[in-house]
Design a protein around this motif. Structure first.
Motif, PDB file in Angstrom:
ATOM      1  N   ASP A  21       0.823  -1.212   0.000  1.00  0.00           N
ATOM      2  CA  ASP A  21       0.000   0.000   0.000  1.00  0.00           C
ATOM      3  C   ASP A  21       0.858   1.262   0.000  1.00  0.00           C
ATOM      4  OD1 ASP A  21      -2.380  -1.363  -0.067  1.00  0.00           O
ATOM      5  OD2 ASP A  21      -2.698  -1.268   2.105  1.00  0.00           O
ATOM      6  N   LYS A  22       1.931   1.249   0.775  1.00  0.00           N
ATOM      7  CA  LYS A  22       2.802   2.428   0.830  1.00  0.00           C
ATOM      8  C   LYS A  22       3.539   2.636  -0.482  1.00  0.00           C
ATOM      9  CE  LYS A  22       3.294   2.347   5.803  1.00  0.00           C
ATOM     10  NZ  LYS A  22       4.185   2.121   6.933  1.00  0.00           N
ATOM     11  N   TRP A  71      -7.708   5.686  -0.093  1.00  0.00           N
ATOM     12  CA  TRP A  71      -7.227   5.695   1.281  1.00  0.00           C
ATOM     13  C   TRP A  71      -8.110   6.504   2.235  1.00  0.00           C
ATOM     14  CZ3 TRP A  71      -3.827   5.252  -2.745  1.00  0.00           C
ATOM     15  CH2 TRP A  71      -2.942   4.189  -2.671  1.00  0.00           C
TER      16      TRP A  71
END
Length: 81
Positions: A21-22, A71
């Motif tokens: 995700d990062k 997000w």
């Protein structure tokens, strides 16, 4: 020994741990800001300044929408009952 340290952090995500995700977030930020800025500059140098501005606005706006949709929108931001 690694099992002991992992059990201490179960349920806690470390701040600087590199995750998928990062990496995706970083890629979206780089493409949305730097990528669209580079394309805007190149189009401006070729004489297509208005098209470059449009590409930058769409790239930057698309980045903001993608970050919001992926997000921020799914977060449950509510106060105490």
């Amino acid at each position: 020994m690694s099992d002991d340290t992992r059990s201490e952090h179960d349920g806690e995500e470390r701040l600087f741990e590199l995750s998928r995700d990062k990496l995706l977030l970083a890629a979206i930020l780089v493409v949305g800001i730097a990528g669209s800025g580079i394309v805007r500059r190149l189009l401006g140098e070729l004489g297509y300044n208005d098209l470059g501005a449009l590409v930058f606005m769409l790239g930057y706006g698309g980045m903001i929408f993608a970050i919001w949709y992926g997000w921020i929108r799914p977060m449950d931001i509510t106060g105490p009952n």
